[in-house]
Design a protein around this motif. Structure first.
Motif, short mmCIF file in Angstrom:
data_model
loop_
_atom_site.label_atom_id
_atom_site.label_comp_id
_atom_site.label_asym_id
_atom_site.label_seq_id
_atom_site.Cartn_x
_atom_site.Cartn_y
_atom_site.Cartn_z
N HIS A 121 0.66 -0.82 0.13
CA HIS A 121 0.35 0.19 -0.11
C HIS A 121 0.90 1.63 -0.45
O HIS A 121 0.43 1.88 -0.90
N GLN A 122 1.78 1.17 0.73
CA GLN A 122 2.84 2.21 1.03
C GLN A 122 3.94 2.57 -0.34
O GLN A 122 3.76 3.95 -0.45
N ILE A 123 4.36 1.29 -0.87
CA ILE A 123 5.30 1.45 -2.13
C ILE A 123 3.82 1.90 -3.03
O ILE A 123 4.87 1.82 -4.09
N LYS A 124 2.76 1.42 -3.32
CA LYS A 124 2.52 1.62 -4.74
C LYS A 124 2.52 2.84 -5.75
O LYS A 124 2.29 3.81 -5.00
N GLY A 125 2.26 2.93 -6.72
CA GLY A 125 3.01 4.28 -8.00
C GLY A 125 4.01 4.78 -7.64
O GLY A 125 4.11 5.91 -8.36
N THR A 126 4.75 4.75 -6.38
CA THR A 126 5.38 5.00 -6.33
C THR A 126 6.84 5.24 -7.60
O THR A 126 7.18 3.44 -7.60
N SER A 127 8.13 5.91 -6.90
CA SER A 127 9.26 5.06 -7.50
C SER A 127 9.99 3.92 -7.06
O SER A 127 10.76 3.40 -7.28
N LYS A 128 9.35 3.50 -5.51
CA LYS A 128 10.20 2.58 -5.15
C LYS A 128 9.75 1.30 -5.86
O LYS A 128 10.15 0.44 -4.89
#
Ligand code: G1P
Length: 277
Positions: free
Chosen positions: A74-81
């Motif tokens: 959830h935290q990482i979704k859609g981020t560069s990570k």
């Protein structure tokens, strides 16, 4: 033909204390991946998708690793990570993981017998995750599956060692088969002999393909070296009937159960990582 891979992962990892006090030794990283993930990737490359892991107390991090972490996703979704999770997500998609616990530490043979409930009546591979193998070409287990398909009996991977190291390994004796230079029919094997007792300098490393017959043999195998039930002793019974092949694999192997081997692996993988960048 080989559908399942067993990972004995109940050992304490005492050589890595204190880090292994609360962290399973199989979770020690080489760069960013834990040792056991390299093992699972190797099994998958050999067409194996069912991973059977024999754990013990204090090993829950392994189960969590091969599971979805919703909070993190959830935290990482859609981020560069997000790409950092690509490899592990793909493994979780392609493989199934099942676990059983070894309640007492009674040797590698006992750990493998504990895994019978996950394997059943079929041939299977065994990976000891602290032996990290690397090959530019086919992975070691891929090479071994090919040998199994030809000989249809147990296969152990071997490497020539300095004879002074013989008391760290199962050692085989045997004859080269056919006109091959790397495949032996094993006549005899012994667990951790002293250099003077060792029949050869050909040591078993942590890769096996076993037929289900091994479970019946393990059930009647008496405690051997170190007062523990040894897979080498069980295989020795089958070797006497000509049912064990030893294969000198192509590639590199790092003993990540020792600080020395672990550092060598780290340096080797780091150099490759830098070159790829
Ligand atoms: C085990 C086996 C030994 C084998 C080795 C390979 O020993 O008992 O026969 O050579 O794995 O890594 P361990 O390293 O668990 O003491």
């Amino acid at each position: 033909m080989i559908n399942k891979c067993l990972f004995p992962a109940a050992g304490y990892g005492t050589r890595f204390l204190p880090v292994t006090k609360a962290t399973p030794k199989e979770m020690l990283p080489i760069l960013t991946k834990p040792l056991i993930q390299y093992g699972v990737e190797e099994a998958l490359s050999a067409g194996i998708t069912t991973m059977a892991i024999v754990t013990g107390r204090g090993k829950r991090a392994i189960e969590d690793h091969f599971d979805i972490s919703y909070e993190l996703e959830h935290q990482i979704k859609g981020t560069s990570k997000e790409h950092y999770l690509d490899e592990i997500r793909s493994l979780i998609d392609k493989c199934t993981f099942s676990y059983t616990r070894q309640q007492e530490m009674n040797g590698l043979g006992h750990a493998i017998l504990t895994g019978e409930t996950l394997i059943g009546d079929e041939p299977f591979a065994v990976i000891l995750a602290d032996d990290l193998c690397y090959s530019n070409d086919d992975a070691v287990l891929v090479q071994m599956v090919k040998i199994y398909e030809k000989y249809q009996c147990c296969v152990v991977a071997i490497e020539e060692i300095d004879i002074e190291q013989s008391d760290k390994y199962g050692i085989i004796d045997g004859k080269l088969v056919d006109d091959s230079r790397d495949i032996y029919r094993v006549s005899h094997m012994v667990e951790k002999p002293s250099p003077t007792e060792a029949p050869t300098n050909m040591a078993i490393i942590g890769r096996y393909i076993l037929t289900p017959e091994i479970f019946d043999v393990l059930r009647v195998t008496k405690a051997g070296r170190g007062g523990e039930i040894q897979i080498t002793d069980a295989l020795n019974s089958l070797a006497k009937e000509g049912k064990v092949i030893a294969y000198q694999f192509k590639g590199k192997r790092f003993d990540c159960g020792s600080v020395d081997g672990y550092m060598k692996a780290t340096n080797y993988f780091y150099t490759m990582y830098k070159e790829e960048k």
